[in-house]
Design an enzyme around this catalytic site. Sequence first.
Site, PDB file in Angstrom:
ATOM      1  CG  ASP A   1      48.331 -42.556  28.006  1.00 55.63           C
ATOM      2  OD1 ASP A   1      48.104 -42.135  26.645  1.00 55.63           O
ATOM      3  OD2 ASP A   1      49.404 -42.490  28.363  1.00 55.63           O
TER       4      ASP A   1
ATOM      5  CG  ASP B   1      33.061 -52.206  28.504  1.00 55.83           C
ATOM      6  OD1 ASP B   1      32.508 -52.794  27.289  1.00 55.83           O
ATOM      7  OD2 ASP B   1      32.925 -53.177  29.654  1.00 55.83           O
TER       8      ASP B   1
ATOM      9  CE  LYS C   1      51.616 -45.728  26.109  1.00 55.92           C
ATOM     10  NZ  LYS C   1      50.984 -44.688  27.033  1.00 55.92           N
TER      11      LYS C   1
ATOM     12  CG  ASP D   1      36.960 -55.109  24.942  1.00 50.93           C
ATOM     13  OD1 ASP D   1      35.747 -55.137  25.053  1.00 50.93           O
ATOM     14  OD2 ASP D   1      37.755 -55.612  26.094  1.00 50.93           O
TER      15      ASP D   1
ATOM     16  CE1 TYR E   1      40.860 -57.678  22.319  1.00 50.68           C
ATOM     17  CE2 TYR E   1      39.214 -59.352  22.284  1.00 50.68           C
ATOM     18  CZ  TYR E   1      39.525 -58.132  22.947  1.00 50.68           C
ATOM     19  OH  TYR E   1      39.001 -57.416  23.594  1.00 50.68           O
TER      20      TYR E   1
HETATM   21  C1  IPM Z   1      33.092 -57.346  23.658  1.00 50.50           C
HETATM   22  C2  IPM Z   1      33.518 -58.413  24.736  1.00 50.50           C
HETATM   23  C3  IPM Z   1      34.613 -59.533  23.873  1.00 50.50           C
HETATM   24  C4  IPM Z   1      35.404 -58.830  23.408  1.00 50.50           C
HETATM   25  C5  IPM Z   1      35.136 -60.970  24.657  1.00 50.50           C
HETATM   26  C6  IPM Z   1      33.838 -61.596  25.352  1.00 50.50           C
HETATM   27  C7  IPM Z   1      35.768 -61.694  23.817  1.00 50.50           C
HETATM   28  O1  IPM Z   1      34.329 -58.072  25.852  1.00 50.50           O
HETATM   29  O2  IPM Z   1      32.437 -57.772  22.961  1.00 50.50           O
HETATM   30  O3  IPM Z   1      33.220 -56.378  24.129  1.00 50.50           O
HETATM   31  O4  IPM Z   1      36.673 -58.606  24.180  1.00 50.50           O
HETATM   32  O5  IPM Z   1      35.765 -58.380  22.240  1.00 50.50           O
HETATM   33 MN    MN Z   2      34.151 -55.776  25.847  1.00 48.08          MN
END
Ligand code: IPM
Ligand code: MN
Length: 347
Positions: free
Chosen positions: A216, A244, A184, A240, A139
């Site tokens: 993975d 999710d 990884k 990240d 990032y």
């Molecule tokens: C999160 C989001 C952010 C990230 C983006 C919006 C920069 O996806 O907070 O998980 O990737 O950290």
């Molecule tokens: Mn995110």
Amino acid sequence: MTKRIIALPGDGIGKEIMDSALRILSEIMVQDSIDFDIQEYPFGGAGIDSEGDPLPEKTLKACQESDAILLGAIGGPKWDQAPKRPEQGLLGLRKALGLFANIRPISVPKAVIHLSPLKEENVKDVDFIVVRELTGGIYFGEKRLDEDQASDLCTYTKTEIQRIIRKAFEIARTRNKKVTSVDKANVLATSKLWRQTADEVAQEFPDCTLEHQLVDSAAMVMITRPKDFDVIVTENLFGDILSDEASVIPGSLGMMPSASHSESGPSLYEPIHGSAPDIAGQDIANPMSMILSAAMMLRQSFGMEETAQKIESACDQVMNAGVLTKDLGGNAGTREFTDAVLKELRS
Ligand code: IPM
Ligand code: MN
Ligand code: NAD
């Protein structure tokens, strides 16, 4: 003493769910006779619109001088082509405040177990925490975008890895004492250093166990055997994506809170999801992610454990009573769900 809280509603559903959290905090002020000084500041797309910057100077200054920060969500198609996108404001804020440790808890409220797309026996009793490194890695490395070539540099220093691994062990110590480090290391140099450093830091925590998993296969285990995990620690990008993915276990991103901590200074609390442009402005977003982020703030920044539990169990009770937002197959609106939580808190 008065706690100074900066609220950054941001964009899209950020504003709607922040409104829910602020209503809950107003009720807490009355019930617990506590004083919160809550100030709202522009951030993200809203910062671009009003100040020409996703992280306006006055917003950053207010955050730096606060006791804690609540953030809704930022971003949206309106600013996707902006010279400085809302997302840059978020990364800038995390970096400026040194918020290296992002804590994303995953559990499944009883009321929604049957709604999970996964098998009930696999999701029941799931309880783990993703500890995501938040201020390093790909990032923040050098970025180049040329016409026919692009690159993103992924760098980690040993010190950056040590402090996040230590954080994971400190958390594991208060739980089931198991850390799963996800990398990884079969391909990436940063992951090789990560794995070696995790092994070294593990020596400081002889009461805990450490296992390594490649990212993975960890993604697969998270869906097939999520109960295997206690504390997962991983780098910025993997964290990240995996968090999710983890939201699929309880069944909706809209329930997932997070906390981000620095070595010293104010912490930031935000849902793990984004501004959800597809449902913004319709009063249908699930506000639980934001309400539970506020509960995390009360617990982790202000030591208000009982109050945090009171809010969490009010959300559970409301869902048990069948009041569910659209993401969970119900028809309660954002405000209606919040009203029900307030009613439960008052009962
Ligand atoms: C999160 C989001 C952010 C990230 C983006 C919006 C920069 O996806 O907070 O998980 O990737 O950290
Ligand atoms: Mn995110
Ligand atoms: P998103 O997380 O905003 O939405 C993904 C899906 O989940 C959508 O279908 C959305 O409707 C749903 N969803 C998310 N939160 C919900 C809630 N509380 N209740 C019900 N449903 C919910 O991801 P996206 O659509 O890929 O991104 C939209 C924007 O948000 C992008 O600009 C992205 O960069 C930004 N973003 C910001 C943050 C943040 O502010 N921390 C995090 C992730 C994405």
